[in-house]
Design an enzyme around this catalytic site. Structure first.
Site, PDB file in Angstrom:
ATOM      1  N   SER A   1       0.818  -1.213   0.000  1.00  0.00           N
ATOM      2  CA  SER A   1       0.000   0.000   0.000  1.00  0.00           C
ATOM      3  C   SER A   1       0.851   1.261   0.000  1.00  0.00           C
ATOM      4  CB  SER A   1      -0.938   0.007   1.212  1.00  0.00           C
ATOM      5  OG  SER A   1      -0.199  -0.042   2.420  1.00  0.00           O
TER       6      SER A   1
ATOM      7  N   SER B   1      20.982  -4.310   5.727  1.00  0.00           N
ATOM      8  CA  SER B   1      21.063  -4.619   7.161  1.00  0.00           C
ATOM      9  C   SER B   1      21.261  -6.097   7.435  1.00  0.00           C
ATOM     10  CB  SER B   1      19.801  -4.124   7.879  1.00  0.00           C
ATOM     11  OG  SER B   1      19.706  -2.719   7.821  1.00  0.00           O
TER      12      SER B   1
ATOM     13  N   SER C   1      17.761  -6.722   3.010  1.00  0.00           N
ATOM     14  CA  SER C   1      18.250  -5.370   3.282  1.00  0.00           C
ATOM     15  C   SER C   1      19.769  -5.400   3.384  1.00  0.00           C
ATOM     16  CB  SER C   1      17.662  -4.850   4.593  1.00  0.00           C
ATOM     17  OG  SER C   1      18.280  -3.638   4.992  1.00  0.00           O
TER      18      SER C   1
ATOM     19  N   VAL D   1       0.426  -9.904   8.008  1.00  0.00           N
ATOM     20  CA  VAL D   1       1.352 -10.975   7.607  1.00  0.00           C
ATOM     21  C   VAL D   1       1.928 -11.726   8.804  1.00  0.00           C
ATOM     22  CG1 VAL D   1       1.965  -9.792   5.466  1.00  0.00           C
ATOM     23  CG2 VAL D   1       3.387  -9.456   7.511  1.00  0.00           C
TER      24      VAL D   1
ATOM     25  N   TYR E   1      15.861  -5.863  14.144  1.00  0.00           N
ATOM     26  CA  TYR E   1      15.538  -5.813  12.715  1.00  0.00           C
ATOM     27  C   TYR E   1      16.574  -6.524  11.856  1.00  0.00           C
ATOM     28  CZ  TYR E   1      14.947  -3.549   8.091  1.00  0.00           C
ATOM     29  OH  TYR E   1      14.799  -3.278   6.748  1.00  0.00           O
TER      30      TYR E   1
ATOM     31  N   ILE F   1      16.566   3.515   1.721  1.00  0.00           N
ATOM     32  CA  ILE F   1      15.526   3.952   0.791  1.00  0.00           C
ATOM     33  C   ILE F   1      14.560   4.852   1.556  1.00  0.00           C
ATOM     34  CG2 ILE F   1      13.772   3.207  -0.858  1.00  0.00           C
ATOM     35  CD1 ILE F   1      16.564   2.129  -1.510  1.00  0.00           C
TER      36      ILE F   1
ATOM     37  N   LYS G   1      16.342  -9.577   8.683  1.00  0.00           N
ATOM     38  CA  LYS G   1      16.723  -9.396   7.285  1.00  0.00           C
ATOM     39  C   LYS G   1      17.805 -10.391   6.871  1.00  0.00           C
ATOM     40  CE  LYS G   1      13.763  -6.370   6.048  1.00  0.00           C
ATOM     41  NZ  LYS G   1      12.730  -6.719   5.045  1.00  0.00           N
TER      42      LYS G   1
ATOM     43  N   ASN H   1       7.662  -8.411   0.568  1.00  0.00           N
ATOM     44  CA  ASN H   1       8.178  -7.080   0.849  1.00  0.00           C
ATOM     45  C   ASN H   1       7.815  -6.572   2.240  1.00  0.00           C
ATOM     46  OD1 ASN H   1       8.940  -4.123   0.110  1.00  0.00           O
ATOM     47  ND2 ASN H   1       6.778  -4.010   0.648  1.00  0.00           N
TER      48      ASN H   1
ATOM     49  N   GLN I   1      18.821  -1.226  15.642  1.00  0.00           N
ATOM     50  CA  GLN I   1      18.168  -2.212  14.772  1.00  0.00           C
ATOM     51  C   GLN I   1      18.515  -3.649  15.177  1.00  0.00           C
ATOM     52  OE1 GLN I   1      19.879  -0.210  11.177  1.00  0.00           O
ATOM     53  NE2 GLN I   1      17.813  -0.482  10.380  1.00  0.00           N
TER      54      GLN I   1
END
Length: 253
Positions: free
Chosen positions: A14, A145, A143, A64, A156, A189, A160, A90, A153
């Site tokens: 979205s 990352s 990523s 998800v 996170y 990004i 990834k 994604n 992170q």
């Protein structure tokens, strides 16, 4: 029209990278199903943009982090568009937070969305491709990352790295079915995920100076690499990872 008459599914589409990729695939001839969590207006706008290109589109809502969402997304996409040729994982979150006082719920939610979500979505898409019997392409947004650390992170970056590893293992598991599995590793990004972090102009300028191409990335920068991996141009590419970072990784010294 590298994806003419193919059906592409994109999670978290979205906004940001997912939205850009979904519309970019439509420009190359694909019909597109998008998954979204809460942004109903964004999903509707993405569908409208795809339909304006003369392609079919459907938006299917679901979290998800819930395994049942994967099956519902794939089944809904097949019901609306007939099949699954390309799956782009994604959807992801990165609520920046320090390590020493990381709330358990923040860590667990990030893991469920980014890692568990990828696993069950890819599994559902792969099962549909195997059922169809003529292969397919699975692409996961990992990523930079996955390769470097980040102070805020710590929850996170492992997800990834996990997504990258998932694509490598799935390439082996699914190769016999003609299903190719590859990972894209975006650099910094400009999306909603990092807009607050990069609102600090000093930090943004610092980041830009570390990138050989001299700018931060935009969601549309992921369209070309995704279309390539989705298309028959990449028919002998599987288990691969591609940095899309403006050269940032090779300049981290």
């Amino acid at each position: 029209m590298l994806l003419e008459n193919k059906v592409v599914l994109v999670t978290g589409a979205s906004a940001g990278i997912g939205r850009a990729v979904a519309i970019g695939c439509a420009r190359h001839g694909a019909d597109v199903a998008i998954n979204f969590g809460r942004d109903t207006a964004g999903a509707a706008a993405a569908v409208a943009a795809i339909e304006a290109l003369g392609r079919k589109a459907v938006a299917i809502q679901g979290d998800v982090a819930e395994p049942a969402t994967a099956r519902a997304f794939v089944e809904g996409a097949v019901a609306a568009l007939g099949r699954v040729d390309v799956f782009v994982n994604n959807a992801g979150i990165c609520p920046f937070h320090a390590f020493l006082d990381m709330p358990a719920e923040t860590f667990e939610r990030t893991m469920r969305v980014n890692m568990h979500g990828a696993y069950f979505m890819v599994q559902a898409a792969a099962n549909q491709m195997v059922k169809q019997g003529d292969g397919g392409s699975i692409i996961a947004m990992s990523s930079i990352s996955a390769l470097v650390g980040g102070e805020y992170q710590t929850h996170y970056t492992p997800t990834k790295a996990g997504v990258l590893s998932l694509m490598q293992s799935c390439a082996i598991a699914l190769g016999k079915h003609g299903i190719r599995c590859n990972a894209l590793l975006p650099g910094t990004i400009l999306t909603d995920i990092n807009k607050d972090d990069l609102a600090d102009t000093g930090k943004r300028t610092y980041m830009e100076k570390r990138i050989p191409l001299g700018r931060l990335g935009e969601p549309d920068d992921l369209v070309g690499p995704t279309v390539f991996l989705a298309s028959d141009l990449a028919r002998y590419v599987t288990g691969a990872s591609m940095l899309v970072d403006g050269g940032m990784f090779v300049n981290l010294q």
